[in-house]
Design a protein around this motif. Sequence first.
Motif, PDB file in Angstrom:
ATOM      1  N   VAL A   2     -69.258  25.528  26.241  1.00 13.82           N
ATOM      2  CA  VAL A   2     -69.098  24.668  25.205  1.00 13.82           C
ATOM      3  C   VAL A   2     -70.712  23.993  25.409  1.00 13.82           C
ATOM      4  N   SER A   3     -70.850  23.660  26.753  1.00 14.23           N
ATOM      5  CA  SER A   3     -72.263  22.783  26.966  1.00 14.23           C
ATOM      6  C   SER A   3     -72.864  22.954  27.899  1.00 14.23           C
ATOM      7  N   SER A   4     -72.857  24.460  28.550  1.00 11.75           N
ATOM      8  CA  SER A   4     -72.591  24.934  29.786  1.00 11.75           C
ATOM      9  C   SER A   4     -74.631  25.698  29.052  1.00 11.75           C
ATOM     10  N   ASP A   5     -74.836  24.337  29.876  1.00  9.07           N
ATOM     11  CA  ASP A   5     -76.766  25.151  29.321  1.00  9.07           C
ATOM     12  C   ASP A   5     -77.390  25.388  28.127  1.00  9.07           C
ATOM     13  N   ASP A   6     -76.583  24.230  26.928  1.00 12.27           N
ATOM     14  CA  ASP A   6     -76.193  24.349  25.744  1.00 12.27           C
ATOM     15  C   ASP A   6     -76.206  25.546  25.008  1.00 12.27           C
ATOM     16  N   TRP A   7     -74.942  26.267  25.667  1.00 11.33           N
ATOM     17  CA  TRP A   7     -75.050  27.372  24.832  1.00 11.33           C
ATOM     18  C   TRP A   7     -72.932  26.860  24.672  1.00 11.33           C
ATOM     19  N   GLY A   8     -72.731  27.837  23.298  1.00  8.86           N
ATOM     20  CA  GLY A   8     -71.678  27.338  23.449  1.00  8.86           C
ATOM     21  C   GLY A   8     -71.129  27.781  21.747  1.00  8.86           C
ATOM     22  N   VAL A   9     -70.053  27.857  21.770  1.00  9.76           N
ATOM     23  CA  VAL A   9     -69.371  28.353  20.450  1.00  9.76           C
ATOM     24  C   VAL A   9     -68.155  27.378  19.933  1.00  9.76           C
ATOM     25  N   SER A  10     -68.240  27.001  18.691  1.00 11.39           N
ATOM     26  CA  SER A  10     -66.362  25.673  18.177  1.00 11.39           C
ATOM     27  C   SER A  10     -65.949  26.535  17.103  1.00 11.39           C
ATOM     28  N   TYR A  11     -64.532  26.544  17.350  1.00 10.40           N
ATOM     29  CA  TYR A  11     -63.917  26.751  15.771  1.00 10.40           C
ATOM     30  C   TYR A  11     -62.927  25.712  16.012  1.00 10.40           C
ATOM     31  N   SER A  12     -62.832  25.239  14.043  1.00  9.23           N
ATOM     32  CA  SER A  12     -62.119  24.105  13.166  1.00  9.23           C
ATOM     33  C   SER A  12     -61.454  24.183  12.449  1.00  9.23           C
ATOM     34  N   PRO A  13     -59.850  25.009  12.391  1.00  5.78           N
ATOM     35  CA  PRO A  13     -59.315  24.636  13.601  1.00  5.78           C
ATOM     36  C   PRO A  13     -59.049  25.929  14.604  1.00  5.78           C
ATOM     37  N   SER A  14     -58.282  25.211  15.982  1.00  3.75           N
ATOM     38  CA  SER A  14     -58.547  27.059  16.934  1.00  3.75           C
ATOM     39  C   SER A  14     -56.645  27.800  16.114  1.00  3.75           C
ATOM     40  N   HIS A  15     -56.550  27.447  15.971  1.00  9.01           N
ATOM     41  CA  HIS A  15     -54.852  28.393  15.574  1.00  9.01           C
ATOM     42  C   HIS A  15     -54.649  27.714  14.216  1.00  9.01           C
ATOM     43  N   ILE A  16     -54.187  28.598  12.820  1.00  7.34           N
ATOM     44  CA  ILE A  16     -54.323  28.666  11.372  1.00  7.34           C
ATOM     45  C   ILE A  16     -53.211  30.033  11.337  1.00  7.34           C
ATOM     46  N   CYS A  17     -52.685  29.215  10.059  1.00  6.13           N
ATOM     47  CA  CYS A  17     -50.974  30.026   9.892  1.00  6.13           C
ATOM     48  C   CYS A  17     -51.852  30.232   8.164  1.00  6.13           C
ATOM     49  N   ALA A  18     -51.284  31.785   7.826  1.00  5.70           N
ATOM     50  CA  ALA A  18     -51.633  32.136   6.174  1.00  5.70           C
ATOM     51  C   ALA A  18     -50.390  32.863   6.159  1.00  5.70           C
ATOM     52  N   LEU A  19     -50.968  32.606   4.762  1.00  3.83           N
ATOM     53  CA  LEU A  19     -49.214  33.446   3.527  1.00  3.83           C
ATOM     54  C   LEU A  19     -50.384  34.959   3.806  1.00  3.83           C
ATOM     55  N   LYS A  20     -49.221  35.845   3.546  1.00  4.03           N
ATOM     56  CA  LYS A  20     -49.070  37.101   3.049  1.00  4.03           C
ATOM     57  C   LYS A  20     -50.497  37.174   2.016  1.00  4.03           C
ATOM     58  N   ASP A  21     -51.003  38.096   1.972  1.00  2.00           N
ATOM     59  CA  ASP A  21     -52.237  37.706   0.052  1.00  2.00           C
ATOM     60  C   ASP A  21     -53.226  36.727   0.138  1.00  2.00           C
ATOM     61  N   SER A  22     -53.262  36.408   0.945  1.00  3.37           N
ATOM     62  CA  SER A  22     -54.235  34.579   0.930  1.00  3.37           C
ATOM     63  C   SER A  22     -55.700  35.087   1.511  1.00  3.37           C
ATOM     64  N   THR A  23     -56.209  34.280   1.010  1.00  6.28           N
ATOM     65  CA  THR A  23     -57.621  33.898   1.852  1.00  6.28           C
ATOM     66  C   THR A  23     -57.715  33.086   3.064  1.00  6.28           C
ATOM     67  N   VAL A  24     -58.581  33.691   3.832  1.00  2.00           N
ATOM     68  CA  VAL A  24     -58.269  33.105   5.094  1.00  2.00           C
ATOM     69  C   VAL A  24     -60.063  32.452   5.940  1.00  2.00           C
ATOM     70  N   THR A  25     -60.651  31.158   6.030  1.00  2.00           N
ATOM     71  CA  THR A  25     -61.622  30.746   6.032  1.00  2.00           C
ATOM     72  C   THR A  25     -61.439  29.986   7.795  1.00  2.00           C
ATOM     73  N   MET A  26     -62.090  31.134   8.182  1.00  2.00           N
ATOM     74  CA  MET A  26     -62.757  30.513   9.973  1.00  2.00           C
ATOM     75  C   MET A  26     -64.257  29.395   9.956  1.00  2.00           C
ATOM     76  N   ASN A  27     -63.501  28.523  10.310  1.00  2.00           N
ATOM     77  CA  ASN A  27     -64.791  27.495  10.164  1.00  2.00           C
ATOM     78  C   ASN A  27     -65.397  27.373  11.784  1.00  2.00           C
ATOM     79  N   CYS A  28     -66.632  27.627  12.075  1.00  2.00           N
ATOM     80  CA  CYS A  28     -67.385  27.915  13.579  1.00  2.00           C
ATOM     81  C   CYS A  28     -68.594  27.559  13.335  1.00  2.00           C
TER      82      CYS A  28
END
Length: 480
Positions: free
Chosen positions: A30-56
């Motif tokens: 996350v902050s090791s030598d400026d290398w990192g990836v962040s997800y928001s949110p880290s847990h997503i619950c979605a309904l079947k047949d819906s569309t999910v957006t994973m922010n990153c």
Amino acid sequence: MSYNTMYFMLMWVRTAPALPLVFLLMIHGVSSDDWGVSYSPSHICALKDSTVTMNCSYTYPTGHQIKNVFWTKILEKVNYEFPDLSNDPEYSQRLQYLGDKQQNCTVRLSHVTLKDSHEYYFRFITDKAGKKWIGHPGVTLTVTGEFALQVESPERVTEGDSVRLTCKSSCTLTDRATFIWSRNSQPLTERRDRNNELLLQSVRREDAGRYSCAVHGHHHISPDVHLNVMYPPKSVSVSISPSGVIVEGDSVTLSCSSDSNPPALNFSWFKGGTIVRSGRIYSISKISSDDSGEYKCRSINEHGPKYSDAVTLNVMYSPRSVSVLMSGSGVIVEGDSVILSCSSDSNPPALNFSWFKENETSAVGSGQSFSALQSGRFYCQAHNQHGSQRSDAVTVTVHAVRGFSSVAVGVSAGVGVLLGGASGAFVMYICLTKWMKRRSAVKEISDPTEDTYTALELKSTTSDLYDTLTTVDPRRPEDS
């Protein structure tokens, strides 16, 4: 750091006991030598047949250029690299990369199925040899076909407040689900509210009711939640029973009603500006004319008071306090009259009056006024549709003209001697008439023993009588 070293460390982290947060952040980059990836949110619950957006989003040291980016769900290399989901037939048509090759790594997955429940990772590769990064732990996606919805709202609100209702799900829905709101099982089409919240600004009493929510495309509906809107009394009114004509002696009930929440428990009654009773019901037994007037009630609950419009209580009653007014003293001479007037207190006012002479059964006159020509005791009786009442009697006295009977006797005797019979009576009438005209006022005799002829100026009267007789019969009387 080589791939094998990194992979070993990741596997060790997954199986090792919990480590301090600082150490984990260094491992995850996350902050090791400026290398990192962040997800928001880290847990997503979605309904079947819906569309999910994973922010990153992701970061890397300055001086590196991004050569390749992709998402994967497997932390096992195939041909020295993690599998790219965009090359997987199960994902290739449903996965859309929304990010760039700078910092944004957001991805969208449409028509999700139960099999899509998994943990997903973002991977980026730079132009420097061996400089690659994978965002671990990733974002966890849970796809469900069944879920529970629940409406959260305040139990009680006051009219004029702003109210926010929230539709919550057992699965946190972060996709673009469309929420549908209903009140009393009727869809709310007049309002469009954001996401899963229903905002009622300046709530009205009409907004009270049973609210539920649902997600478009799904049959599940939340249980109803009752929104209770509190408000002060409104529409305060008074009813009168019986509703028709009210007659003195009747029993009358006034009832006060109002629309309020909570229901008003405090009622007060006013006649004019004076409080006369408390309670929702005001009962009057054997009502009297003193109870006539304008009434209104005041209704109070914890949110304020409200007055009704005034209603008029008009009590009808039969005549009373009937009395006779007399013009003058009531003592008159023959030929004159005294005016008697009848007055009474009644509702409606009496319009029918009858006059009686005491000890006589038949009426001697009608109307509010009566001319009395003879002596006696007189009274009036006033009538309206509710009854009648008589007055006390008043006395009228008629005096005869004094000396009039002596003159009549003398004239009668003289005329009888001269003419006799009917001719004598006619002459007597003419004589008396002339005598009455010449006398402007009757003088009462002060001393009953005084000579009657002297008092009446007999000499002059006799002369007049002779002249009159001469006019009637010009013959001279013979000498005796």
